[in-house]
Design an enzyme around this catalytic site. Structure first.
Site, PDB file in Angstrom:
ATOM      1  N   ASN A 226       0.825  -1.210   0.000  1.00  0.00           N
ATOM      2  CA  ASN A 226       0.000   0.000   0.000  1.00  0.00           C
ATOM      3  C   ASN A 226       0.857   1.257   0.000  1.00  0.00           C
ATOM      4  O   ASN A 226       0.573   2.231  -0.705  1.00  0.00           O
ATOM      5  CB  ASN A 226      -0.922   0.010   1.223  1.00  0.00           C
ATOM      6  CG  ASN A 226      -2.298  -0.545   0.914  1.00  0.00           C
ATOM      7  OD1 ASN A 226      -2.683  -0.672  -0.246  1.00  0.00           O
ATOM      8  ND2 ASN A 226      -3.046  -0.881   1.939  1.00  0.00           N
ATOM      9  N   HIS A 231      -3.433   3.163  -1.932  1.00  0.00           N
ATOM     10  CA  HIS A 231      -4.564   2.342  -1.488  1.00  0.00           C
ATOM     11  C   HIS A 231      -5.432   1.869  -2.652  1.00  0.00           C
ATOM     12  O   HIS A 231      -6.063   0.810  -2.562  1.00  0.00           O
ATOM     13  CB  HIS A 231      -5.416   3.140  -0.494  1.00  0.00           C
ATOM     14  CG  HIS A 231      -4.757   3.312   0.841  1.00  0.00           C
ATOM     15  ND1 HIS A 231      -4.695   2.299   1.775  1.00  0.00           N
ATOM     16  CD2 HIS A 231      -4.104   4.367   1.392  1.00  0.00           C
ATOM     17  CE1 HIS A 231      -4.054   2.720   2.848  1.00  0.00           C
ATOM     18  NE2 HIS A 231      -3.692   3.974   2.642  1.00  0.00           N
ATOM     19  N   GLU A 261      -6.561  -7.159   5.249  1.00  0.00           N
ATOM     20  CA  GLU A 261      -5.994  -7.987   4.185  1.00  0.00           C
ATOM     21  C   GLU A 261      -6.095  -9.474   4.510  1.00  0.00           C
ATOM     22  O   GLU A 261      -5.419 -10.297   3.885  1.00  0.00           O
ATOM     23  CB  GLU A 261      -4.532  -7.609   3.938  1.00  0.00           C
ATOM     24  CG  GLU A 261      -3.591  -7.846   5.105  1.00  0.00           C
ATOM     25  CD  GLU A 261      -3.503  -6.655   6.059  1.00  0.00           C
ATOM     26  OE1 GLU A 261      -2.507  -6.576   6.782  1.00  0.00           O
ATOM     27  OE2 GLU A 261      -4.431  -5.821   6.075  1.00  0.00           O
TER      28      GLU A 261
END
Length: 349
Positions: A226, A231, A261
């Site tokens: 990320n 994002h 995640e």
């Protein structure tokens, strides 16, 4: 609630407030919800993210907890949509009731008219102008009959329209139910759907004696991914993993986004050995997919995942099963990531 459970809930609440105070953060609803989930251990993925921040001595802020709440705790359903559907249904039912009431009054009037018509016909027999009286009575009866037909036709049309509106509402509520059980980003089952399904499968396994396995999966170095690509690209990575998992399971198997995640796969009628084999296959399938940036064609590399599997032990709680599968997942991370471990690795480590 038993005295022991009440004491435990109180201790967790106090520990939550003490933890936030120690961080210099106010116990706002969002902060409290996140930290309570962390303290209670009900969300291993959230706890692991917080522990990583603590291990790296990164100060935890309100903004971080708000981000954790969106990633791990936020509900998927839109309450306003359900409320609107309920209000629409109320209006439809009120309208139907009003029409039925009007139709009832019209039917009652028609019945009275029929009775009067009969009386007039009987009386006309004894009258000099019998033909004229019967003709007038018949005319009025035809008028009343026509009015009743029109009322009935109007009610039929109204009920048909109401039926269409009720069907539309039914579709809207079904969509709301689907959204309430789906992760909005990846379209796989969300945490609530996972909890409900796992409880049902555990009950079924206890009754039938069949195997039940749980697979927990976490994207390796997702925060680094990320930070490197943003994002938006991170979201695409989550979608890719979810799609790969769904493509790799079958039958009654259920893929869910557990939080952040982390994903979970419920595997009914599956032994621990077969679950570990499936975990290795899913890990290889994810690793075999490359991410390309559509706008430039830039190769973002491969994603790897760590996986842990555990077998349901009759009589244990869902929390215990999830914790054991998550501990196996953590063992895979400790051994270098990009691999799968079963619950036997917990004791070995």
């Amino acid at each position: 609630m038993s005295a022991m459970a009440l004491a435990s809930a109180r201790d967790t609440a106090f520990a939550t407030i003490d933890g936030l105070t120690g961080l210099g953060l106010a116990p706002t609803p969002t902060n409290y919800s996140v930290w309570h989930s962390h303290i209670s251990g009900e969300n291993p993925g959230l706890s692991r993210s917080i522990q990583e921040l603590v291990a790296r001595a990164i100060p935890i802020t309100d903004e971080m907890l708000s981000d954790f709440w969106r990633r791990f705790c936020a509900p998927a359903i839109d309450p306003a949509g359900v409320t609107d559907a309920g209000e629409r249904l109320g209006r439809v039912m009120a309208s139907i009731a009003e029409s039925m009431s009007g139709a009832g009054a019209a039917a009652s009037g028609f019945t009275d008219a029929l009775a009067r018509f009969g009386d007039e016909i009987v009386a006309a027999v004894r009258m000099p102008d019998m033909a004229g009286v019967m003709r007038e009575a018949t005319r009025r009866m035809l008028v009343e009959t026509k009015r009743m037909v029109e009322n009935t036709r109007g009610l039929d049309g109204h009920l048909r329209g109401a039926s269409s509106e009720v069907q539309a509402l039914r579709n809207d509520l079904e969509e709301a139910r689907r959204q309430a059980m789906s992760d909005p980003l990846t379209s796989v089952a969300n945490r609530k759907a996972f909890d409900d399904r796992l409880a049902r499968e555990m009950a079924a396994a206890s009754e039938s004696g069949e195997d039940l396995a749980l697979l927990m999966l976490d994207i390796d170095h997702f925060k680094r991914f990320n930070d490197s690509f943003g994002h938006v690209i991170g979201d695409e990575a989550l979608k890719l993993v979810a799609h790969t998992l769904v493509s790799g399971v079958k039958g009654r198997d259920m893929v869910a986004r557990y939080g952040g995640e982390e994903f979970a796969v419920i595997l009914p009628s599956t032994s621990l050995a077969h679950a570990l084999g499936l975990a290795n296959g899913l890990g290889a399938a994810v690793k075999g997919r490359r991410m390309l940036l559509k706008s430039t064609g830039r190769d973002l590399g491969r994603i790897t995942v760590s996986l842990g599997v555990a077998r349901y032990r009759p009589g244990e709680s869902a929390t215990d099963l999830v914790r054991r599968a998550d501990a196996a997942l953590y063992a895979a991370k400790n051994r270098g990531r990009d691999m799968a471990c079963d619950e036997g690795a917990i004791e070995e480590d």
